[in-house]
Design a protein around this motif. Structure first.
Motif, PDB file in Angstrom:
ATOM      1  N   TYR A   1       0.796  -1.427  -0.016  1.00 20.29           N
ATOM      2  CA  TYR A   1      -0.106   0.092  -0.176  1.00 20.29           C
ATOM      3  C   TYR A   1       0.941   1.276  -0.169  1.00 20.29           C
ATOM      4  CZ  TYR A   1      -4.203  -2.810   0.895  1.00 20.29           C
ATOM      5  OH  TYR A   1      -5.223  -3.612   1.014  1.00 20.29           O
ATOM      6  N   ALA A   2       2.001   1.423   0.914  1.00 19.89           N
ATOM      7  CA  ALA A   2       2.563   2.452   1.145  1.00 19.89           C
ATOM      8  C   ALA A   2       3.782   2.631  -0.266  1.00 19.89           C
ATOM      9  CB  ALA A   2       3.327   2.324   2.371  1.00 19.89           C
ATOM     10  N   GLY A   3       4.566   1.681  -0.277  1.00 14.76           N
ATOM     11  CA  GLY A   3       5.410   1.631  -1.741  1.00 14.76           C
ATOM     12  C   GLY A   3       4.849   1.677  -2.897  1.00 14.76           C
ATOM     13  N   CYS A   4       3.698   1.085  -3.108  1.00 15.62           N
ATOM     14  CA  CYS A   4       2.916   1.033  -4.462  1.00 15.62           C
ATOM     15  C   CYS A   4       2.322   2.529  -4.930  1.00 15.62           C
ATOM     16  CB  CYS A   4       2.512  -0.283  -4.919  1.00 15.62           C
ATOM     17  SG  CYS A   4       3.719  -1.662  -4.975  1.00 15.62           S
ATOM     18  N   GLY A   5       1.526   2.454  -3.584  1.00 10.03           N
ATOM     19  CA  GLY A   5       0.364   3.696  -3.519  1.00 10.03           C
ATOM     20  C   GLY A   5       1.169   5.105  -3.952  1.00 10.03           C
TER      21      GLY A   5
ATOM     22  N   LEU B   1       1.901   5.312  -7.531  1.00  9.59           N
ATOM     23  CA  LEU B   1       0.616   5.507  -8.330  1.00  9.59           C
ATOM     24  C   LEU B   1       0.177   7.249  -7.989  1.00  9.59           C
ATOM     25  CD1 LEU B   1      -1.724   4.423  -9.796  1.00  9.59           C
ATOM     26  CD2 LEU B   1      -2.811   3.997  -7.626  1.00  9.59           C
ATOM     27  N   PHE B   2       0.137   7.521  -6.832  1.00 16.93           N
ATOM     28  CA  PHE B   2      -0.196   8.990  -6.645  1.00 16.93           C
ATOM     29  C   PHE B   2       0.473   9.905  -7.149  1.00 16.93           C
ATOM     30  CE2 PHE B   2      -3.350   7.199  -3.791  1.00 16.93           C
ATOM     31  CZ  PHE B   2      -4.609   7.620  -4.039  1.00 16.93           C
ATOM     32  N   GLN B   3       1.734   9.716  -7.233  1.00 14.33           N
ATOM     33  CA  GLN B   3       2.880  10.695  -7.686  1.00 14.33           C
ATOM     34  C   GLN B   3       2.539  10.939  -9.365  1.00 14.33           C
ATOM     35  OE1 GLN B   3       7.007   9.354  -9.183  1.00 14.33           O
ATOM     36  NE2 GLN B   3       7.746  10.931  -8.000  1.00 14.33           N
ATOM     37  N   GLN B   4       2.045   9.759 -10.200  1.00 12.94           N
ATOM     38  CA  GLN B   4       1.658  10.043 -11.359  1.00 12.94           C
ATOM     39  C   GLN B   4       0.246  10.337 -11.684  1.00 12.94           C
ATOM     40  OE1 GLN B   4       4.061  10.097 -13.532  1.00 12.94           O
ATOM     41  NE2 GLN B   4       5.511   9.572 -12.165  1.00 12.94           N
ATOM     42  N   ILE B   5      -0.640   9.901 -11.107  1.00  8.35           N
ATOM     43  CA  ILE B   5      -2.040  10.142 -11.637  1.00  8.35           C
ATOM     44  C   ILE B   5      -2.703  11.535 -11.101  1.00  8.35           C
ATOM     45  CG2 ILE B   5      -2.689   7.699 -11.317  1.00  8.35           C
ATOM     46  CD1 ILE B   5      -4.071   8.190  -8.665  1.00  8.35           C
TER      47      ILE B   5
ATOM     48  N   VAL C   1      10.590   0.919   2.381  1.00 12.25           N
ATOM     49  CA  VAL C   1       9.716   0.110   3.056  1.00 12.25           C
ATOM     50  C   VAL C   1       9.494  -1.428   3.154  1.00 12.25           C
ATOM     51  CG1 VAL C   1       8.237   2.125   2.877  1.00 12.25           C
ATOM     52  CG2 VAL C   1       8.012   0.168   1.360  1.00 12.25           C
ATOM     53  N   PHE C   2      10.290  -1.908   1.876  1.00 10.17           N
ATOM     54  CA  PHE C   2      10.201  -3.521   1.673  1.00 10.17           C
ATOM     55  C   PHE C   2      11.522  -4.041   2.281  1.00 10.17           C
ATOM     56  CE2 PHE C   2       8.004  -1.605  -2.196  1.00 10.17           C
ATOM     57  CZ  PHE C   2       6.773  -2.532  -2.052  1.00 10.17           C
ATOM     58  N   PRO C   3      11.420  -5.025   3.007  1.00  7.05           N
ATOM     59  CA  PRO C   3      12.697  -5.935   3.376  1.00  7.05           C
ATOM     60  C   PRO C   3      13.424  -6.390   2.334  1.00  7.05           C
ATOM     61  CG  PRO C   3      10.740  -7.330   3.545  1.00  7.05           C
ATOM     62  CD  PRO C   3      10.213  -6.002   3.266  1.00  7.05           C
ATOM     63  N   LEU C   4      14.627  -6.895   2.814  1.00 12.01           N
ATOM     64  CA  LEU C   4      15.815  -6.907   1.872  1.00 12.01           C
ATOM     65  C   LEU C   4      15.327  -8.124   0.964  1.00 12.01           C
ATOM     66  CD1 LEU C   4      18.744  -6.914   0.883  1.00 12.01           C
ATOM     67  CD2 LEU C   4      19.332  -8.293   2.782  1.00 12.01           C
ATOM     68  N   ARG C   5      14.578  -9.276   1.537  1.00  9.54           N
ATOM     69  CA  ARG C   5      14.404 -10.204   0.481  1.00  9.54           C
ATOM     70  C   ARG C   5      13.428  -9.798  -0.594  1.00  9.54           C
ATOM     71  NH1 ARG C   5      11.172 -10.518   4.896  1.00  9.54           N
ATOM     72  NH2 ARG C   5       8.969 -10.980   4.432  1.00  9.54           N
ATOM     73  N   LEU C   6      12.635  -8.814  -0.150  1.00  8.92           N
ATOM     74  CA  LEU C   6      11.630  -8.294  -1.337  1.00  8.92           C
ATOM     75  C   LEU C   6      12.008  -6.901  -1.943  1.00  8.92           C
ATOM     76  CD1 LEU C   6       8.399  -8.856   0.859  1.00  8.92           C
ATOM     77  CD2 LEU C   6       9.299 -10.295  -0.700  1.00  8.92           C
ATOM     78  N   ARG C   7      12.956  -6.521  -1.809  1.00  8.16           N
ATOM     79  CA  ARG C   7      13.303  -5.017  -1.986  1.00  8.16           C
ATOM     80  C   ARG C   7      13.509  -4.749  -3.429  1.00  8.16           C
ATOM     81  NH1 ARG C   7      17.347  -3.466   1.763  1.00  8.16           N
ATOM     82  NH2 ARG C   7      15.726  -3.379   3.196  1.00  8.16           N
ATOM     83  N   ALA C   8      14.160  -5.402  -4.159  1.00 12.12           N
ATOM     84  CA  ALA C   8      14.303  -5.372  -5.635  1.00 12.12           C
ATOM     85  C   ALA C   8      13.114  -5.321  -6.338  1.00 12.12           C
ATOM     86  CB  ALA C   8      15.346  -6.327  -5.881  1.00 12.12           C
ATOM     87  N   GLN C   9      12.430  -6.624  -5.838  1.00 15.66           N
ATOM     88  CA  GLN C   9      11.092  -6.823  -6.736  1.00 15.66           C
ATOM     89  C   GLN C   9      10.061  -6.020  -6.336  1.00 15.66           C
ATOM     90  OE1 GLN C   9      13.172  -9.270  -5.741  1.00 15.66           O
ATOM     91  NE2 GLN C   9      13.637 -10.334  -7.751  1.00 15.66           N
ATOM     92  N   GLY C  10      10.030  -5.595  -4.895  1.00 14.54           N
ATOM     93  CA  GLY C  10       9.032  -4.638  -4.447  1.00 14.54           C
ATOM     94  C   GLY C  10       9.016  -3.602  -5.131  1.00 14.54           C
ATOM     95  N   SER C  11      10.384  -2.980  -5.154  1.00 16.49           N
ATOM     96  CA  SER C  11      10.511  -1.373  -5.852  1.00 16.49           C
ATOM     97  C   SER C  11      10.207  -1.312  -7.179  1.00 16.49           C
ATOM     98  CB  SER C  11      12.129  -1.134  -5.501  1.00 16.49           C
ATOM     99  OG  SER C  11      12.407  -1.101  -4.383  1.00 16.49           O
ATOM    100  N   ALA C  12      10.429  -2.772  -7.728  1.00 17.87           N
ATOM    101  CA  ALA C  12      10.176  -2.762  -9.527  1.00 17.87           C
ATOM    102  C   ALA C  12       8.549  -2.804  -9.410  1.00 17.87           C
ATOM    103  CB  ALA C  12      10.580  -4.161  -9.997  1.00 17.87           C
TER     104      ALA C  12
ATOM    105  N   GLY D   1       3.715   0.269 -11.279  1.00 14.90           N
ATOM    106  CA  GLY D   1       2.507   1.026 -11.236  1.00 14.90           C
ATOM    107  C   GLY D   1       2.632   2.558 -11.345  1.00 14.90           C
ATOM    108  N   GLY D   2       3.763   3.032 -11.276  1.00 15.85           N
ATOM    109  CA  GLY D   2       4.085   4.452 -11.587  1.00 15.85           C
ATOM    110  C   GLY D   2       4.057   4.698 -12.896  1.00 15.85           C
ATOM    111  N   ARG D   3       4.810   3.817 -13.713  1.00 17.66           N
ATOM    112  CA  ARG D   3       5.189   3.889 -15.135  1.00 17.66           C
ATOM    113  C   ARG D   3       3.727   3.688 -15.847  1.00 17.66           C
ATOM    114  NH1 ARG D   3       8.156   7.075 -16.150  1.00 17.66           N
ATOM    115  NH2 ARG D   3       7.658   7.675 -14.064  1.00 17.66           N
ATOM    116  N   VAL D   4       2.921   2.717 -15.552  1.00 18.12           N
ATOM    117  CA  VAL D   4       1.776   2.653 -16.138  1.00 18.12           C
ATOM    118  C   VAL D   4       0.836   3.710 -15.811  1.00 18.12           C
ATOM    119  CG1 VAL D   4      -0.203   1.196 -16.313  1.00 18.12           C
ATOM    120  CG2 VAL D   4       1.658   0.008 -16.297  1.00 18.12           C
ATOM    121  N   SER D   5       0.563   4.274 -14.743  1.00 15.45           N
ATOM    122  CA  SER D   5      -0.047   5.403 -14.588  1.00 15.45           C
ATOM    123  C   SER D   5       0.677   6.802 -15.436  1.00 15.45           C
ATOM    124  CB  SER D   5       0.044   5.739 -13.050  1.00 15.45           C
ATOM    125  OG  SER D   5      -0.431   4.733 -12.259  1.00 15.45           O
TER     126      SER D   5
END
Length: 531
Positions: free
Chosen positions: A297-301, A304-308, A427-438, A443-447
């Motif tokens: 919610y925080a990292g992807c949201g 999203l709002f940065q672009q829309i 906001v993402f832990p190490l194991r998820l950081r690269a894919q979570g940021s991606a 979301g940002g690029r599509v928006s």
């Protein structure tokens, strides 16, 4: 429990930290190392800043492309005779295609490392920019544009992750927002390039504008031989000795090196069972636990709002906006866009000094509320000019439109612009950081692509002013999003942020209890109050 209680009584801030002024340096190889001098600490701090600046150069490519395309499109229409629909596709496709680079960049950075992924992105962008520069037709232009988009996606995703992973907690907000500074600098350079070469032939000027964008790639190539690999990636690859060597270059003392290394190893699961490494990252992201859902919610949201809220429409189509406001000459239109780029760059520098002092959330409130007001004023100015209601003179309408656009990009740059990069990488832990940021980048690029590819068509249906009333309404929703979904992460280590999201009831308040962080501090270290 007694030790934890004693530590708790000694802390004023809920976090135990090391008192490095009283602590002896650890013995390594049977010898006690001398304490690090002040000059050596300052040298290491400068090295961290240099690494962050070099890693941010990829963002200049994105910013330059955004800024220069707003002017290039004027002359492409005249030279290649492209239609309005082709113009929308050409402008907006880069944002959509860059998500392919973001998606593959997450996995690539986990395989070949963070810094070499940045280099690969620069090479792909350079190839795309060269093709666009010599394009004889719209088809060839699109091929170059698609390649440039993939390269930008690679660089934009991994640069924020890299900077977050080498930065100390106290400076991470400042350093992680450097890519946003470079985007703004790139936009300003793109606008200046437009204005500088606008007097040349219509067949040549836009090609030179695009060709100049290749130059930053050479600096990125040089940077790859200066900056080290991310210590967190090295630990994930079980190259712990190399990670320690990097940490010695970027930490204030050897005690801090051992502390940070212990935190990274624990986060990576190297000090416990290896089960977390075996878990499929994408399955965890697509079927998230409550904690991971809050992170998404925080990292992807925020992406999203940065672009829309329409920032790319404002930047890409600023000549169209100013033309609708009443400016006639091409050179006057491009001169007005330089003012927009200058404002954007100045206020991002202001944000850099405030982000680790004021905090993320207060700046986000100022940003989203200010953008709402400016977007509404821009809608009013363009609507009154369009209908010639006689309520304001044409000169006042033009001035109000320029003021509102500059105000909008200023509030964007002081908050949601740079903080988006910071939050999505921390906001993402190490194991998820690269894919979570991606995933956030997707979301940002599509928006961004949807806004850019639909702006002219929607403006023709409801007017340019009507579009900015829509953006103002979305911006109001972004204020509520900040309140409900974004925690305060100022001054916390990446591992403490992970526990803040895990805590459930307390994550929104941005605090975690001391007992939850005791295992981050080696038991043989002394805990003292902050301050």
């Amino acid at each position: 429990m007694a030790d934890a209680g004693a530590a708790a009584n000694g802390c004023r801030n809920k976090y135990a930290v090391l008192d490095r002024s009283e602590e002896q340096e650890p013995e390594l190889d049977g010898r006690r190392r001398p304490p690090v001098t002040d000059s050596e600490r300052r040298r290491r701090e400068r090295f961290v800043y240099a690494c962050a600046v070099f890693a941010s150069l990829n963002a200049i490519l994105l910013g330059y492309d955004v800024g220069v395309m707003s002017g290039c499109i004027i002359y492409m229409q005249k030279d290649l005779h492209i239609t309005e629909f082709q113009q929308e596709i050409l402008v907006g496709c880069l944002s959509v295609v860059s998500l392919l680079g973001s998606l593959s960049g997450g996995r690539t950075s986990d395989v070949i490392g963070r810094k070499w992924t940045m280099g690969l992105g620069a090479i792909v962008f350079q190839l795309g920019a060269a093709i666009m520069t010599f394009a004889p037709s719209f088809t060839v232009l699109m091929i170059g544009r698609l390649l440039a988009g993939v390269g930008i996606g690679f660089g934009a995703m991994v640069s924020g992750v890299y900077i977050a992973e080498i930065s100390p907690a106290g400076a991470r907000g400042t350093l992680t927002s450097l890519p946003e500074i470079c985007i703004n600098l790139g936009i300003l350079l793109g606008y200046v390039s437009n204005y500088a070469f606008s007097g040349l032939s219509e067949h040549i000027n836009w090609r030179i504008m695009l060709g100049v964008g290749i130059l930053p790639s050479f600096f990125i190539g040089f940077a790859l031989f200066v900056i080290p690999e991310s210590p967190r990636w090295l630990v994930m690859e079980k190259r712990v000795s190399e990670a320690r060597a990097v940490l010695l270059q970027i930490s204030e003392s050897e005690a801090e090196v051992e502390e940070r290394l212990a935190e990274i190893e624990e986060a990576a699961g190297l000090m416990k069972s290896m089960k977390s490494e075996e878990k499929e990252v994408w399955r965890e992201l697509l079927n998230p636990s409550p904690a991971v859902r809050r992170m998404l919610y925080a990292g992807c949201g925020i992406q999203l709002f940065q672009q829309i809220t329409g920032i790319d429409a404002t930047v890409y189509y600023s000549p169209t906006i100013f033309k609708d406001a009443g400016i006639k000459s091409d050179q006057e239109l491009l001169a007005a866009t330089v003012a927009v780029g200058f404002t954007k760059t100045v206020f991002i520098l202001v944000a850099i000094f405030l982000i680790d002092k004021v905090g993320r959330k207060p700046l986000l409130y100022v940003s989203t509320i200010g953008m709402t007001v400016c977007l509404f004023l821009l809608g009013v100015a363009l609507t009154l000019q369009k209908h010639d209601a006689g309520l304001m003179s044409p000169r006042i309408g033009i001035d109000l439109a320029i003021f509102a656009v500059c105000g909008n990009v200023a509030f964007f740059s002081i908050g949601i612009g740079p903080i988006c990069w910071v939050l999505s990488s921390e906001v993402f832990p190490l194991r998820l950081r690269a894919q979570g940021s991606a995933l956030g980048q997707v979301g940002g690029r599509v928006s961004s692509g949807l806004v850019s590819m639909s702006f002219l068509s929607m403006a023709r249906a409801i007017s340019v002013g009507g579009m900015f009333f829509v953006f103002a309404a979305i911006s109001i929703v972004s204020v509520l999003f900040v309140y409900f979904c974004v925690p305060e992460t100022k001054g916390k280590t990446l591992e403490q942020i992970e526990m803040m999201f895990e805590s459930g009831d307390e994550w929104r308040g941005g605090e975690i209890e001391l007992e939850d962080t005791q295992h981050l501090i080696p038991s043989n270290k002394k805990s003292v109050p902050l301050g």
